[in-house]
Design an enzyme around this catalytic site. Structure first.
Site, mmCIF file in Angstrom:
data_model
loop_
_atom_site.group_PDB
_atom_site.id
_atom_site.type_symbol
_atom_site.label_atom_id
_atom_site.label_comp_id
_atom_site.label_asym_id
_atom_site.label_seq_id
_atom_site.Cartn_x
_atom_site.Cartn_y
_atom_site.Cartn_z
ATOM 1 N N GLY A 1 0.785 -1.228 0.000
ATOM 2 C CA GLY A 1 0.000 0.000 0.000
ATOM 3 C C GLY A 1 0.812 1.269 0.000
ATOM 4 N N GLU B 1 20.700 5.631 -8.759
ATOM 5 C CA GLU B 1 19.740 4.615 -9.195
ATOM 6 C C GLU B 1 19.099 5.014 -10.516
ATOM 7 O OE1 GLU B 1 15.570 2.483 -7.682
ATOM 8 O OE2 GLU B 1 16.664 3.842 -6.359
#
Length: 385
Positions: free
Chosen positions: A130, A243
């Site tokens: 979630g 990243e």
């Protein structure tokens, strides 16, 4: 690729290319079918010196420029091994730099040499069922105990999750403190309380395993804390540019590989008595793809140079990730179209390029989150992941 501050680029590029051709290409289809790559591949990468490229020599690395790691990602993607590229990006371009930049000397000595050799495989766990970029919704908790920490919760969509020996886990240590209540932990996956769900089946990048991870009353020693308690969000902001450079390098390589496949195909395929490459639509499509790749590479090179100088910020990374990942999907779709019906078959590698590309706009921050980061920088608000 921007020239690094040494002359090792040609040597590494040749090593990477030959390794992929000899050790990966003959087996990759079987790995795609199996949904995983063998652990022995990581050890082979380590033996070839491809896992610790920019790691200090004292920690088992080569001490080369970080840009060569991006070159490795680009070449892996160019040859059509999208799943390996994502797995490699997590291990060598994300987890290892986190340990190098944030870890204690004991952390670095324990984990990095084994990661450089391929004995230990790394993963990072931020996303939850979630909660993705919304850290406020994170439910994984780490609470202090007399001997260290107790970790409870779960993480979803974790690349290398099925095979990881070490996972950097993002958890709430102070739920009332917002972003300042997030901390990072080094989780040894042999510990009691750690478990993995069934491998997640995906539409692409099948060779790269993706897992759901569970932490049930998992007890960690005090030294499992990576960096300072409550500084997790700051560390994420610090490390996300690299990243996203890795995601961009993957995009550039995949676009170059797809274009090369398409050029070969349209030169040979004939329709209405002539090569498909002679039709104006084909030629204009290829010209547009080439132009987009070159424009994307120009910004990528600029970001590499800024990162090397410590000047690449979150907005730079968001712009790069947004544009290159979306561009990858567009250009490879255009390339596949030129194959006609053959492009929709698994017999032609362009189909794997197409399927592997789709996740690029989702992981490492969705395109929508990238737009939010860019918009906040324009409006003078704080960054988001």
């Amino acid at each position: 690729m921007s020239a690094p501050q040494d002359d090792l680029t040609p040597l590494f590029h040749d090593t990477i290319r030959r390794f992929l051709e000899q050790e990966v290409a003959p087996h990759y289809e079987a790995w795609e079918e199996a949904g995983e790559m063998p652990r022995s591949l990581w050890q082979q990468l380590g033996e070839a010196g491809l896992l610790g490229i920019d790691l200090p020599e004292a920690l088992g690395g080569s001490g080369a420029d970080f840009a060569i790691v991006q070159l490795a990602l680009e070449e892996i993607s160019r040859q059509g091994f999208g799943g390996l590229a994502s797995a490699y990006n997590i291990h060598a371009n994300i987890v290892m730099p986190y340990l190098l930049h944030i870890g204690t000397p004991a952390h670095r000595e324990r984990w990095l040499p084994a990661m450089a050799s391929g004995e230990i495989i790394g993963a990072i766990a931020m996303t939850e069922p979630g909660a993705g970029s919304d850290l406020a919704a994170m439910k994984t908790r780490a609470s202090r105990t007399e001997s260290g920490w107790r970790l409870d919760g779960s993480k979803l969509f974790i690349t290398n999750g099925q095979v990881a020996d070490l996972v950097i886990v993002c958890a709430k240590t102070d739920p009332s403190a917002g972003a300042r209540g997030v901390s990072l932990f080094l989780v040894d996956t042999t510990l009691a309380g750690f478990s993995r769900g069934q491998p997640i089946k995906k539409i692409g990048q099948h060779a790269s395993d993706t897992a759901e991870l569970f932490f049930d009353d998992l007890r960690l020693p005090e030294e499992a804390l990576l960096g300072e308690a409550g500084a997790g969000f700051a560390y994420l902001m610090q490390e996300l540019p690299r990243e996203r450079l890795g995601v961009a390098a993957q995009a550039l390589g995949a676009m170059e590989g797809a274009l090369a496949l398409t050029l070969d195909y349209v030169r040979e395929r004939r329709a209405f008595g002539r090569a498909v490459g002679e039709f104006q639509n084909t030629r204009f499509t290829l010209a547009e793809v080439r132009a987009q790749i070159d424009m994307g590479r120009a910004y990528f090179e600029q970001c590499v140079a800024k990162y090397r100088q410590g000047e690449m910020n979150g907005t730079d990374a968001a712009i790069l990730k947004l544009q290159l990942s979306e561009m990858q999907c567009r250009t490879i779709d255009a390339c596949l179209q030129l194959f006609g019906g053959y492009g929709y078959t698994r017999e032609y590698p362009i189909s794997r390029f197409y399927l592997d590309a789709r996740v690029q706009t989702l992981y490492a921050g969705t395109s929508e989150i990238m737009k939010e980061v860019i918009a906040r920088s324009l409006l003078g608000k704080s960054d988001a992941p």
